[in-house]
Design an enzyme around this catalytic site. Structure first.
Site, PDB file in Angstrom:
ATOM      1  N   GLU A  47       0.836  -1.212   0.000  1.00  0.00           N
ATOM      2  CA  GLU A  47       0.000   0.000   0.000  1.00  0.00           C
ATOM      3  C   GLU A  47       0.861   1.248   0.000  1.00  0.00           C
ATOM      4  O   GLU A  47       1.840   1.317   0.757  1.00  0.00           O
ATOM      5  CB  GLU A  47      -0.898  -0.028   1.242  1.00  0.00           C
ATOM      6  N   THR A  49       2.797   2.109  -2.228  1.00  0.00           N
ATOM      7  CA  THR A  49       4.088   1.767  -2.819  1.00  0.00           C
ATOM      8  C   THR A  49       4.089   2.000  -4.324  1.00  0.00           C
ATOM      9  O   THR A  49       5.159   2.152  -4.909  1.00  0.00           O
ATOM     10  CB  THR A  49       4.439   0.287  -2.555  1.00  0.00           C
ATOM     11  N   SER A  81     -26.088   5.568 -18.927  1.00  0.00           N
ATOM     12  CA  SER A  81     -25.673   4.933 -17.677  1.00  0.00           C
ATOM     13  C   SER A  81     -26.884   4.281 -17.022  1.00  0.00           C
ATOM     14  O   SER A  81     -27.834   4.971 -16.633  1.00  0.00           O
ATOM     15  CB  SER A  81     -25.069   5.968 -16.719  1.00  0.00           C
ATOM     16  N   LEU A 137     -12.782   0.627  -3.910  1.00  0.00           N
ATOM     17  CA  LEU A 137     -12.667  -0.630  -4.665  1.00  0.00           C
ATOM     18  C   LEU A 137     -12.437  -0.360  -6.157  1.00  0.00           C
ATOM     19  O   LEU A 137     -12.634  -1.229  -6.996  1.00  0.00           O
ATOM     20  CB  LEU A 137     -13.902  -1.511  -4.433  1.00  0.00           C
ATOM     21  N   SER A 139     -13.815   1.695  -8.595  1.00  0.00           N
ATOM     22  CA  SER A 139     -14.833   1.739  -9.651  1.00  0.00           C
ATOM     23  C   SER A 139     -14.368   2.631 -10.803  1.00  0.00           C
ATOM     24  O   SER A 139     -14.709   2.372 -11.959  1.00  0.00           O
ATOM     25  CB  SER A 139     -16.177   2.216  -9.095  1.00  0.00           C
ATOM     26  N   ASP A 184      -4.360   0.433  -9.583  1.00  0.00           N
ATOM     27  CA  ASP A 184      -5.774   0.106  -9.811  1.00  0.00           C
ATOM     28  C   ASP A 184      -6.032  -0.226 -11.280  1.00  0.00           C
ATOM     29  O   ASP A 184      -6.749  -1.176 -11.606  1.00  0.00           O
ATOM     30  CB  ASP A 184      -6.668   1.279  -9.384  1.00  0.00           C
TER      31      ASP A 184
HETATM   32  C1  GLA Z   1      -5.262   4.630  -4.328  1.00  0.00           C
HETATM   33  C2  GLA Z   1      -4.524   4.928  -5.633  1.00  0.00           C
HETATM   34  C3  GLA Z   1      -3.497   3.831  -5.936  1.00  0.00           C
HETATM   35  C4  GLA Z   1      -2.600   3.553  -4.738  1.00  0.00           C
HETATM   36  C5  GLA Z   1      -3.427   3.383  -3.454  1.00  0.00           C
HETATM   37  C6  GLA Z   1      -2.574   3.256  -2.223  1.00  0.00           C
HETATM   38  O1  GLA Z   1      -6.051   3.488  -4.498  1.00  0.00           O
HETATM   39  O2  GLA Z   1      -5.443   5.013  -6.708  1.00  0.00           O
HETATM   40  O3  GLA Z   1      -2.748   4.166  -7.073  1.00  0.00           O
HETATM   41  O4  GLA Z   1      -1.654   4.567  -4.583  1.00  0.00           O
HETATM   42  O5  GLA Z   1      -4.346   4.459  -3.266  1.00  0.00           O
HETATM   43  O6  GLA Z   1      -1.827   2.088  -2.251  1.00  0.00           O
END
Ligand code: GLA
Length: 392
Positions: A47, A49, A81, A137, A139, A184
């Site tokens: 996290e 990172t 949508s 999460l 989205s 993400d």
């Molecule tokens: C958010 C960001 C990611 C990441 C996390 C922390 O989700 O979108 O890129 O930096 O925080 O790990």
């Protein structure tokens, strides 16, 4: 709200896809030609990172964004949508901000694709999903990747997961205006059922690692959100850059525990703690991948516990609600380990739980959190799902 997403064969939430397909028929009076899906994610470990060029190990979840579409002859995108019940229309040759907020992710992705020289073409479509919004999460990343998948499905452009993840991140950074790392978007592009994926955020090399046999991943939403998360996130990024500059390296990824020890007194106390989180979290993430490859659920759980302590004490991105949820989860039946997940300050925790005990775990966690925090948590069980794909 609890669901067991296990055993879905990798494209979980098909009912949501069916809803989007029916909505397309209602809206456009014809069948769709292409159906795409891109998942949300939960991060198991690693996290804060990603923007330090480090390691992350997220899981793509069953909850996803779906788009049903049909190509058009012109360069207009008309999209309904199903969740917001509103339409957005935009011209690919005259992209401009404005209109419904959700459509900015589609426009931003179309913009980033064109900026990089990819062909795009018009379509009519319906978008809908079941990734809870604002819960941490991802989205937004799921919507960006679904959009990229939609465009590449109707043009000759090939699907290159890393390239598409980078373009989606660019859309989020430069069109939507949210600073985020690459985690993400990458996991939404490359997820794998029943696996987490170890991602090297510098090279974008990926290694799928199986979730330990007999365990499931449980997502525990604290039902708290914090408005200042963006500014706190950006502040953490700046602190990490200051620390990397002190060591004269491109990113904290390049700092070893020994270097950190040597320089402890030369850094101010807060910067030293921020750096220590990133350096130790990278090591924990690599150790967690090895533990998973060896089927060691206990080691993985312990590393998750340590990650939480580091995020709480050194990086200072936890919250009372997250700490309460993590404590409650750790003492629930079947728990192997728990930590906050995502950017922090609210949103979700994640726990590794013995599959046989998952019902008792959820019951104990719900009851305990309700009693201690006075809020009703949302709980989602995941076995991991596939990354962005054309489903039909
Ligand atoms: C958010 C960001 C990611 C990441 C996390 C922390 O989700 O979108 O890129 O930096 O925080 O790990």
């Amino acid at each position: 709200m609890s669901d067991s997403g296990t055993g879905t064969g990798g494209t979980g939430g098909r009912a949501t896809g069916d809803r989007v397909v029916r909505s397309f028929e209602d809206r456009f009076g014809a069948s769709h030609e292409v159906l795409v899906r891109a998942p949300g994610r939960v991060n198991l470990i690693g996290e804060h990172t990603d923007y330090n060029d480090g390691f992350v190990m997220p899981v793509a979840i069953e909850r996803a964004i779906w788009i049903a579409l049909r190509p058009r002859e012109d360069r207009t995108v008309r999209v309904w949508s199903a969740d917001y019940e509103e339409e957005a229309t935009f011209d690919l040759d005259a992209l401009a901000r404005g209109g419904p907020g959700w459509a900015e992710y589609l426009k931003g992705t179309a913009w980033a694709l064109q900026e990089a020289g990819h062909a795009v073409a018009g379509w009519d479509g319906v978008v809908g999903g079941d990734v809870p919004r604002g819960a941490g999460l991802s989205s937004s990343a799921a919507l960006e990747l679904a959009t990229a998948r939609a465009f590449t499905a109707i043009t000759a452009a090939g699907w290159l997961p890393d390239t598409m993840a980078r373009l989606a991140q660019k859309a989020e950074n430069e069109w939507v205006g949210v600073e985020c790392g690459i985690m993400d978007q990458m996991i939404s592009a490359v997820g794998k059922a029943r696996h987490a994926v170890l991602i090297d955020c510098r090279s974008l090399d990926t290694r799928p690692v199986p979730l330990p046999d007999g365990t499931v991943v449980v997502i525990l939403d604290t039902a708290t959100r914090r408005g200042l998360v963006d500014s706190a996130y950006n502040e953490r990024r700046r602190q990490c850059e200051v620390a990397a500059a002190h060591f004269d390296v491109p990113a904290l990824r390049d700092v070893t525990p020994a270097m950190l020890d040597e320089e402890r007194d030369a850094l101010d106390e807060v910067t030293a703690r921020r750096a220590r989180h990133v350096v130790t979290e990278n090591a924990r993430t690599l150790a967690a991948a090895d533990a998973m490859a060896a089927g060691q659920a206990g080691t993985l759980g312990r590393l998750m516990d340590e990650s939480h302590a580091s995020l709480r004490d050194d990086f200072e991105v936890s919250s009372d609600a997250l700490d309460t949820m993590v404590e409650v989860a750790r003492s629930a039946p079947g728990s192997r380990g728990a930590r906050m997940t995502g950017a922090g300050f609210g949103g979700c925790a994640v726990a590794l739980v013995d599959r046989d005990a998952v019902d008792a775990f959820i019951e104990a966690t719900r009851t305990g959190y309700r009693a201690q925090a006075g809020r009703e948590p949302a709980v989602y069980v995941t076995a991991g799902s596939e990354g962005a794909a054309v489903v039909s």
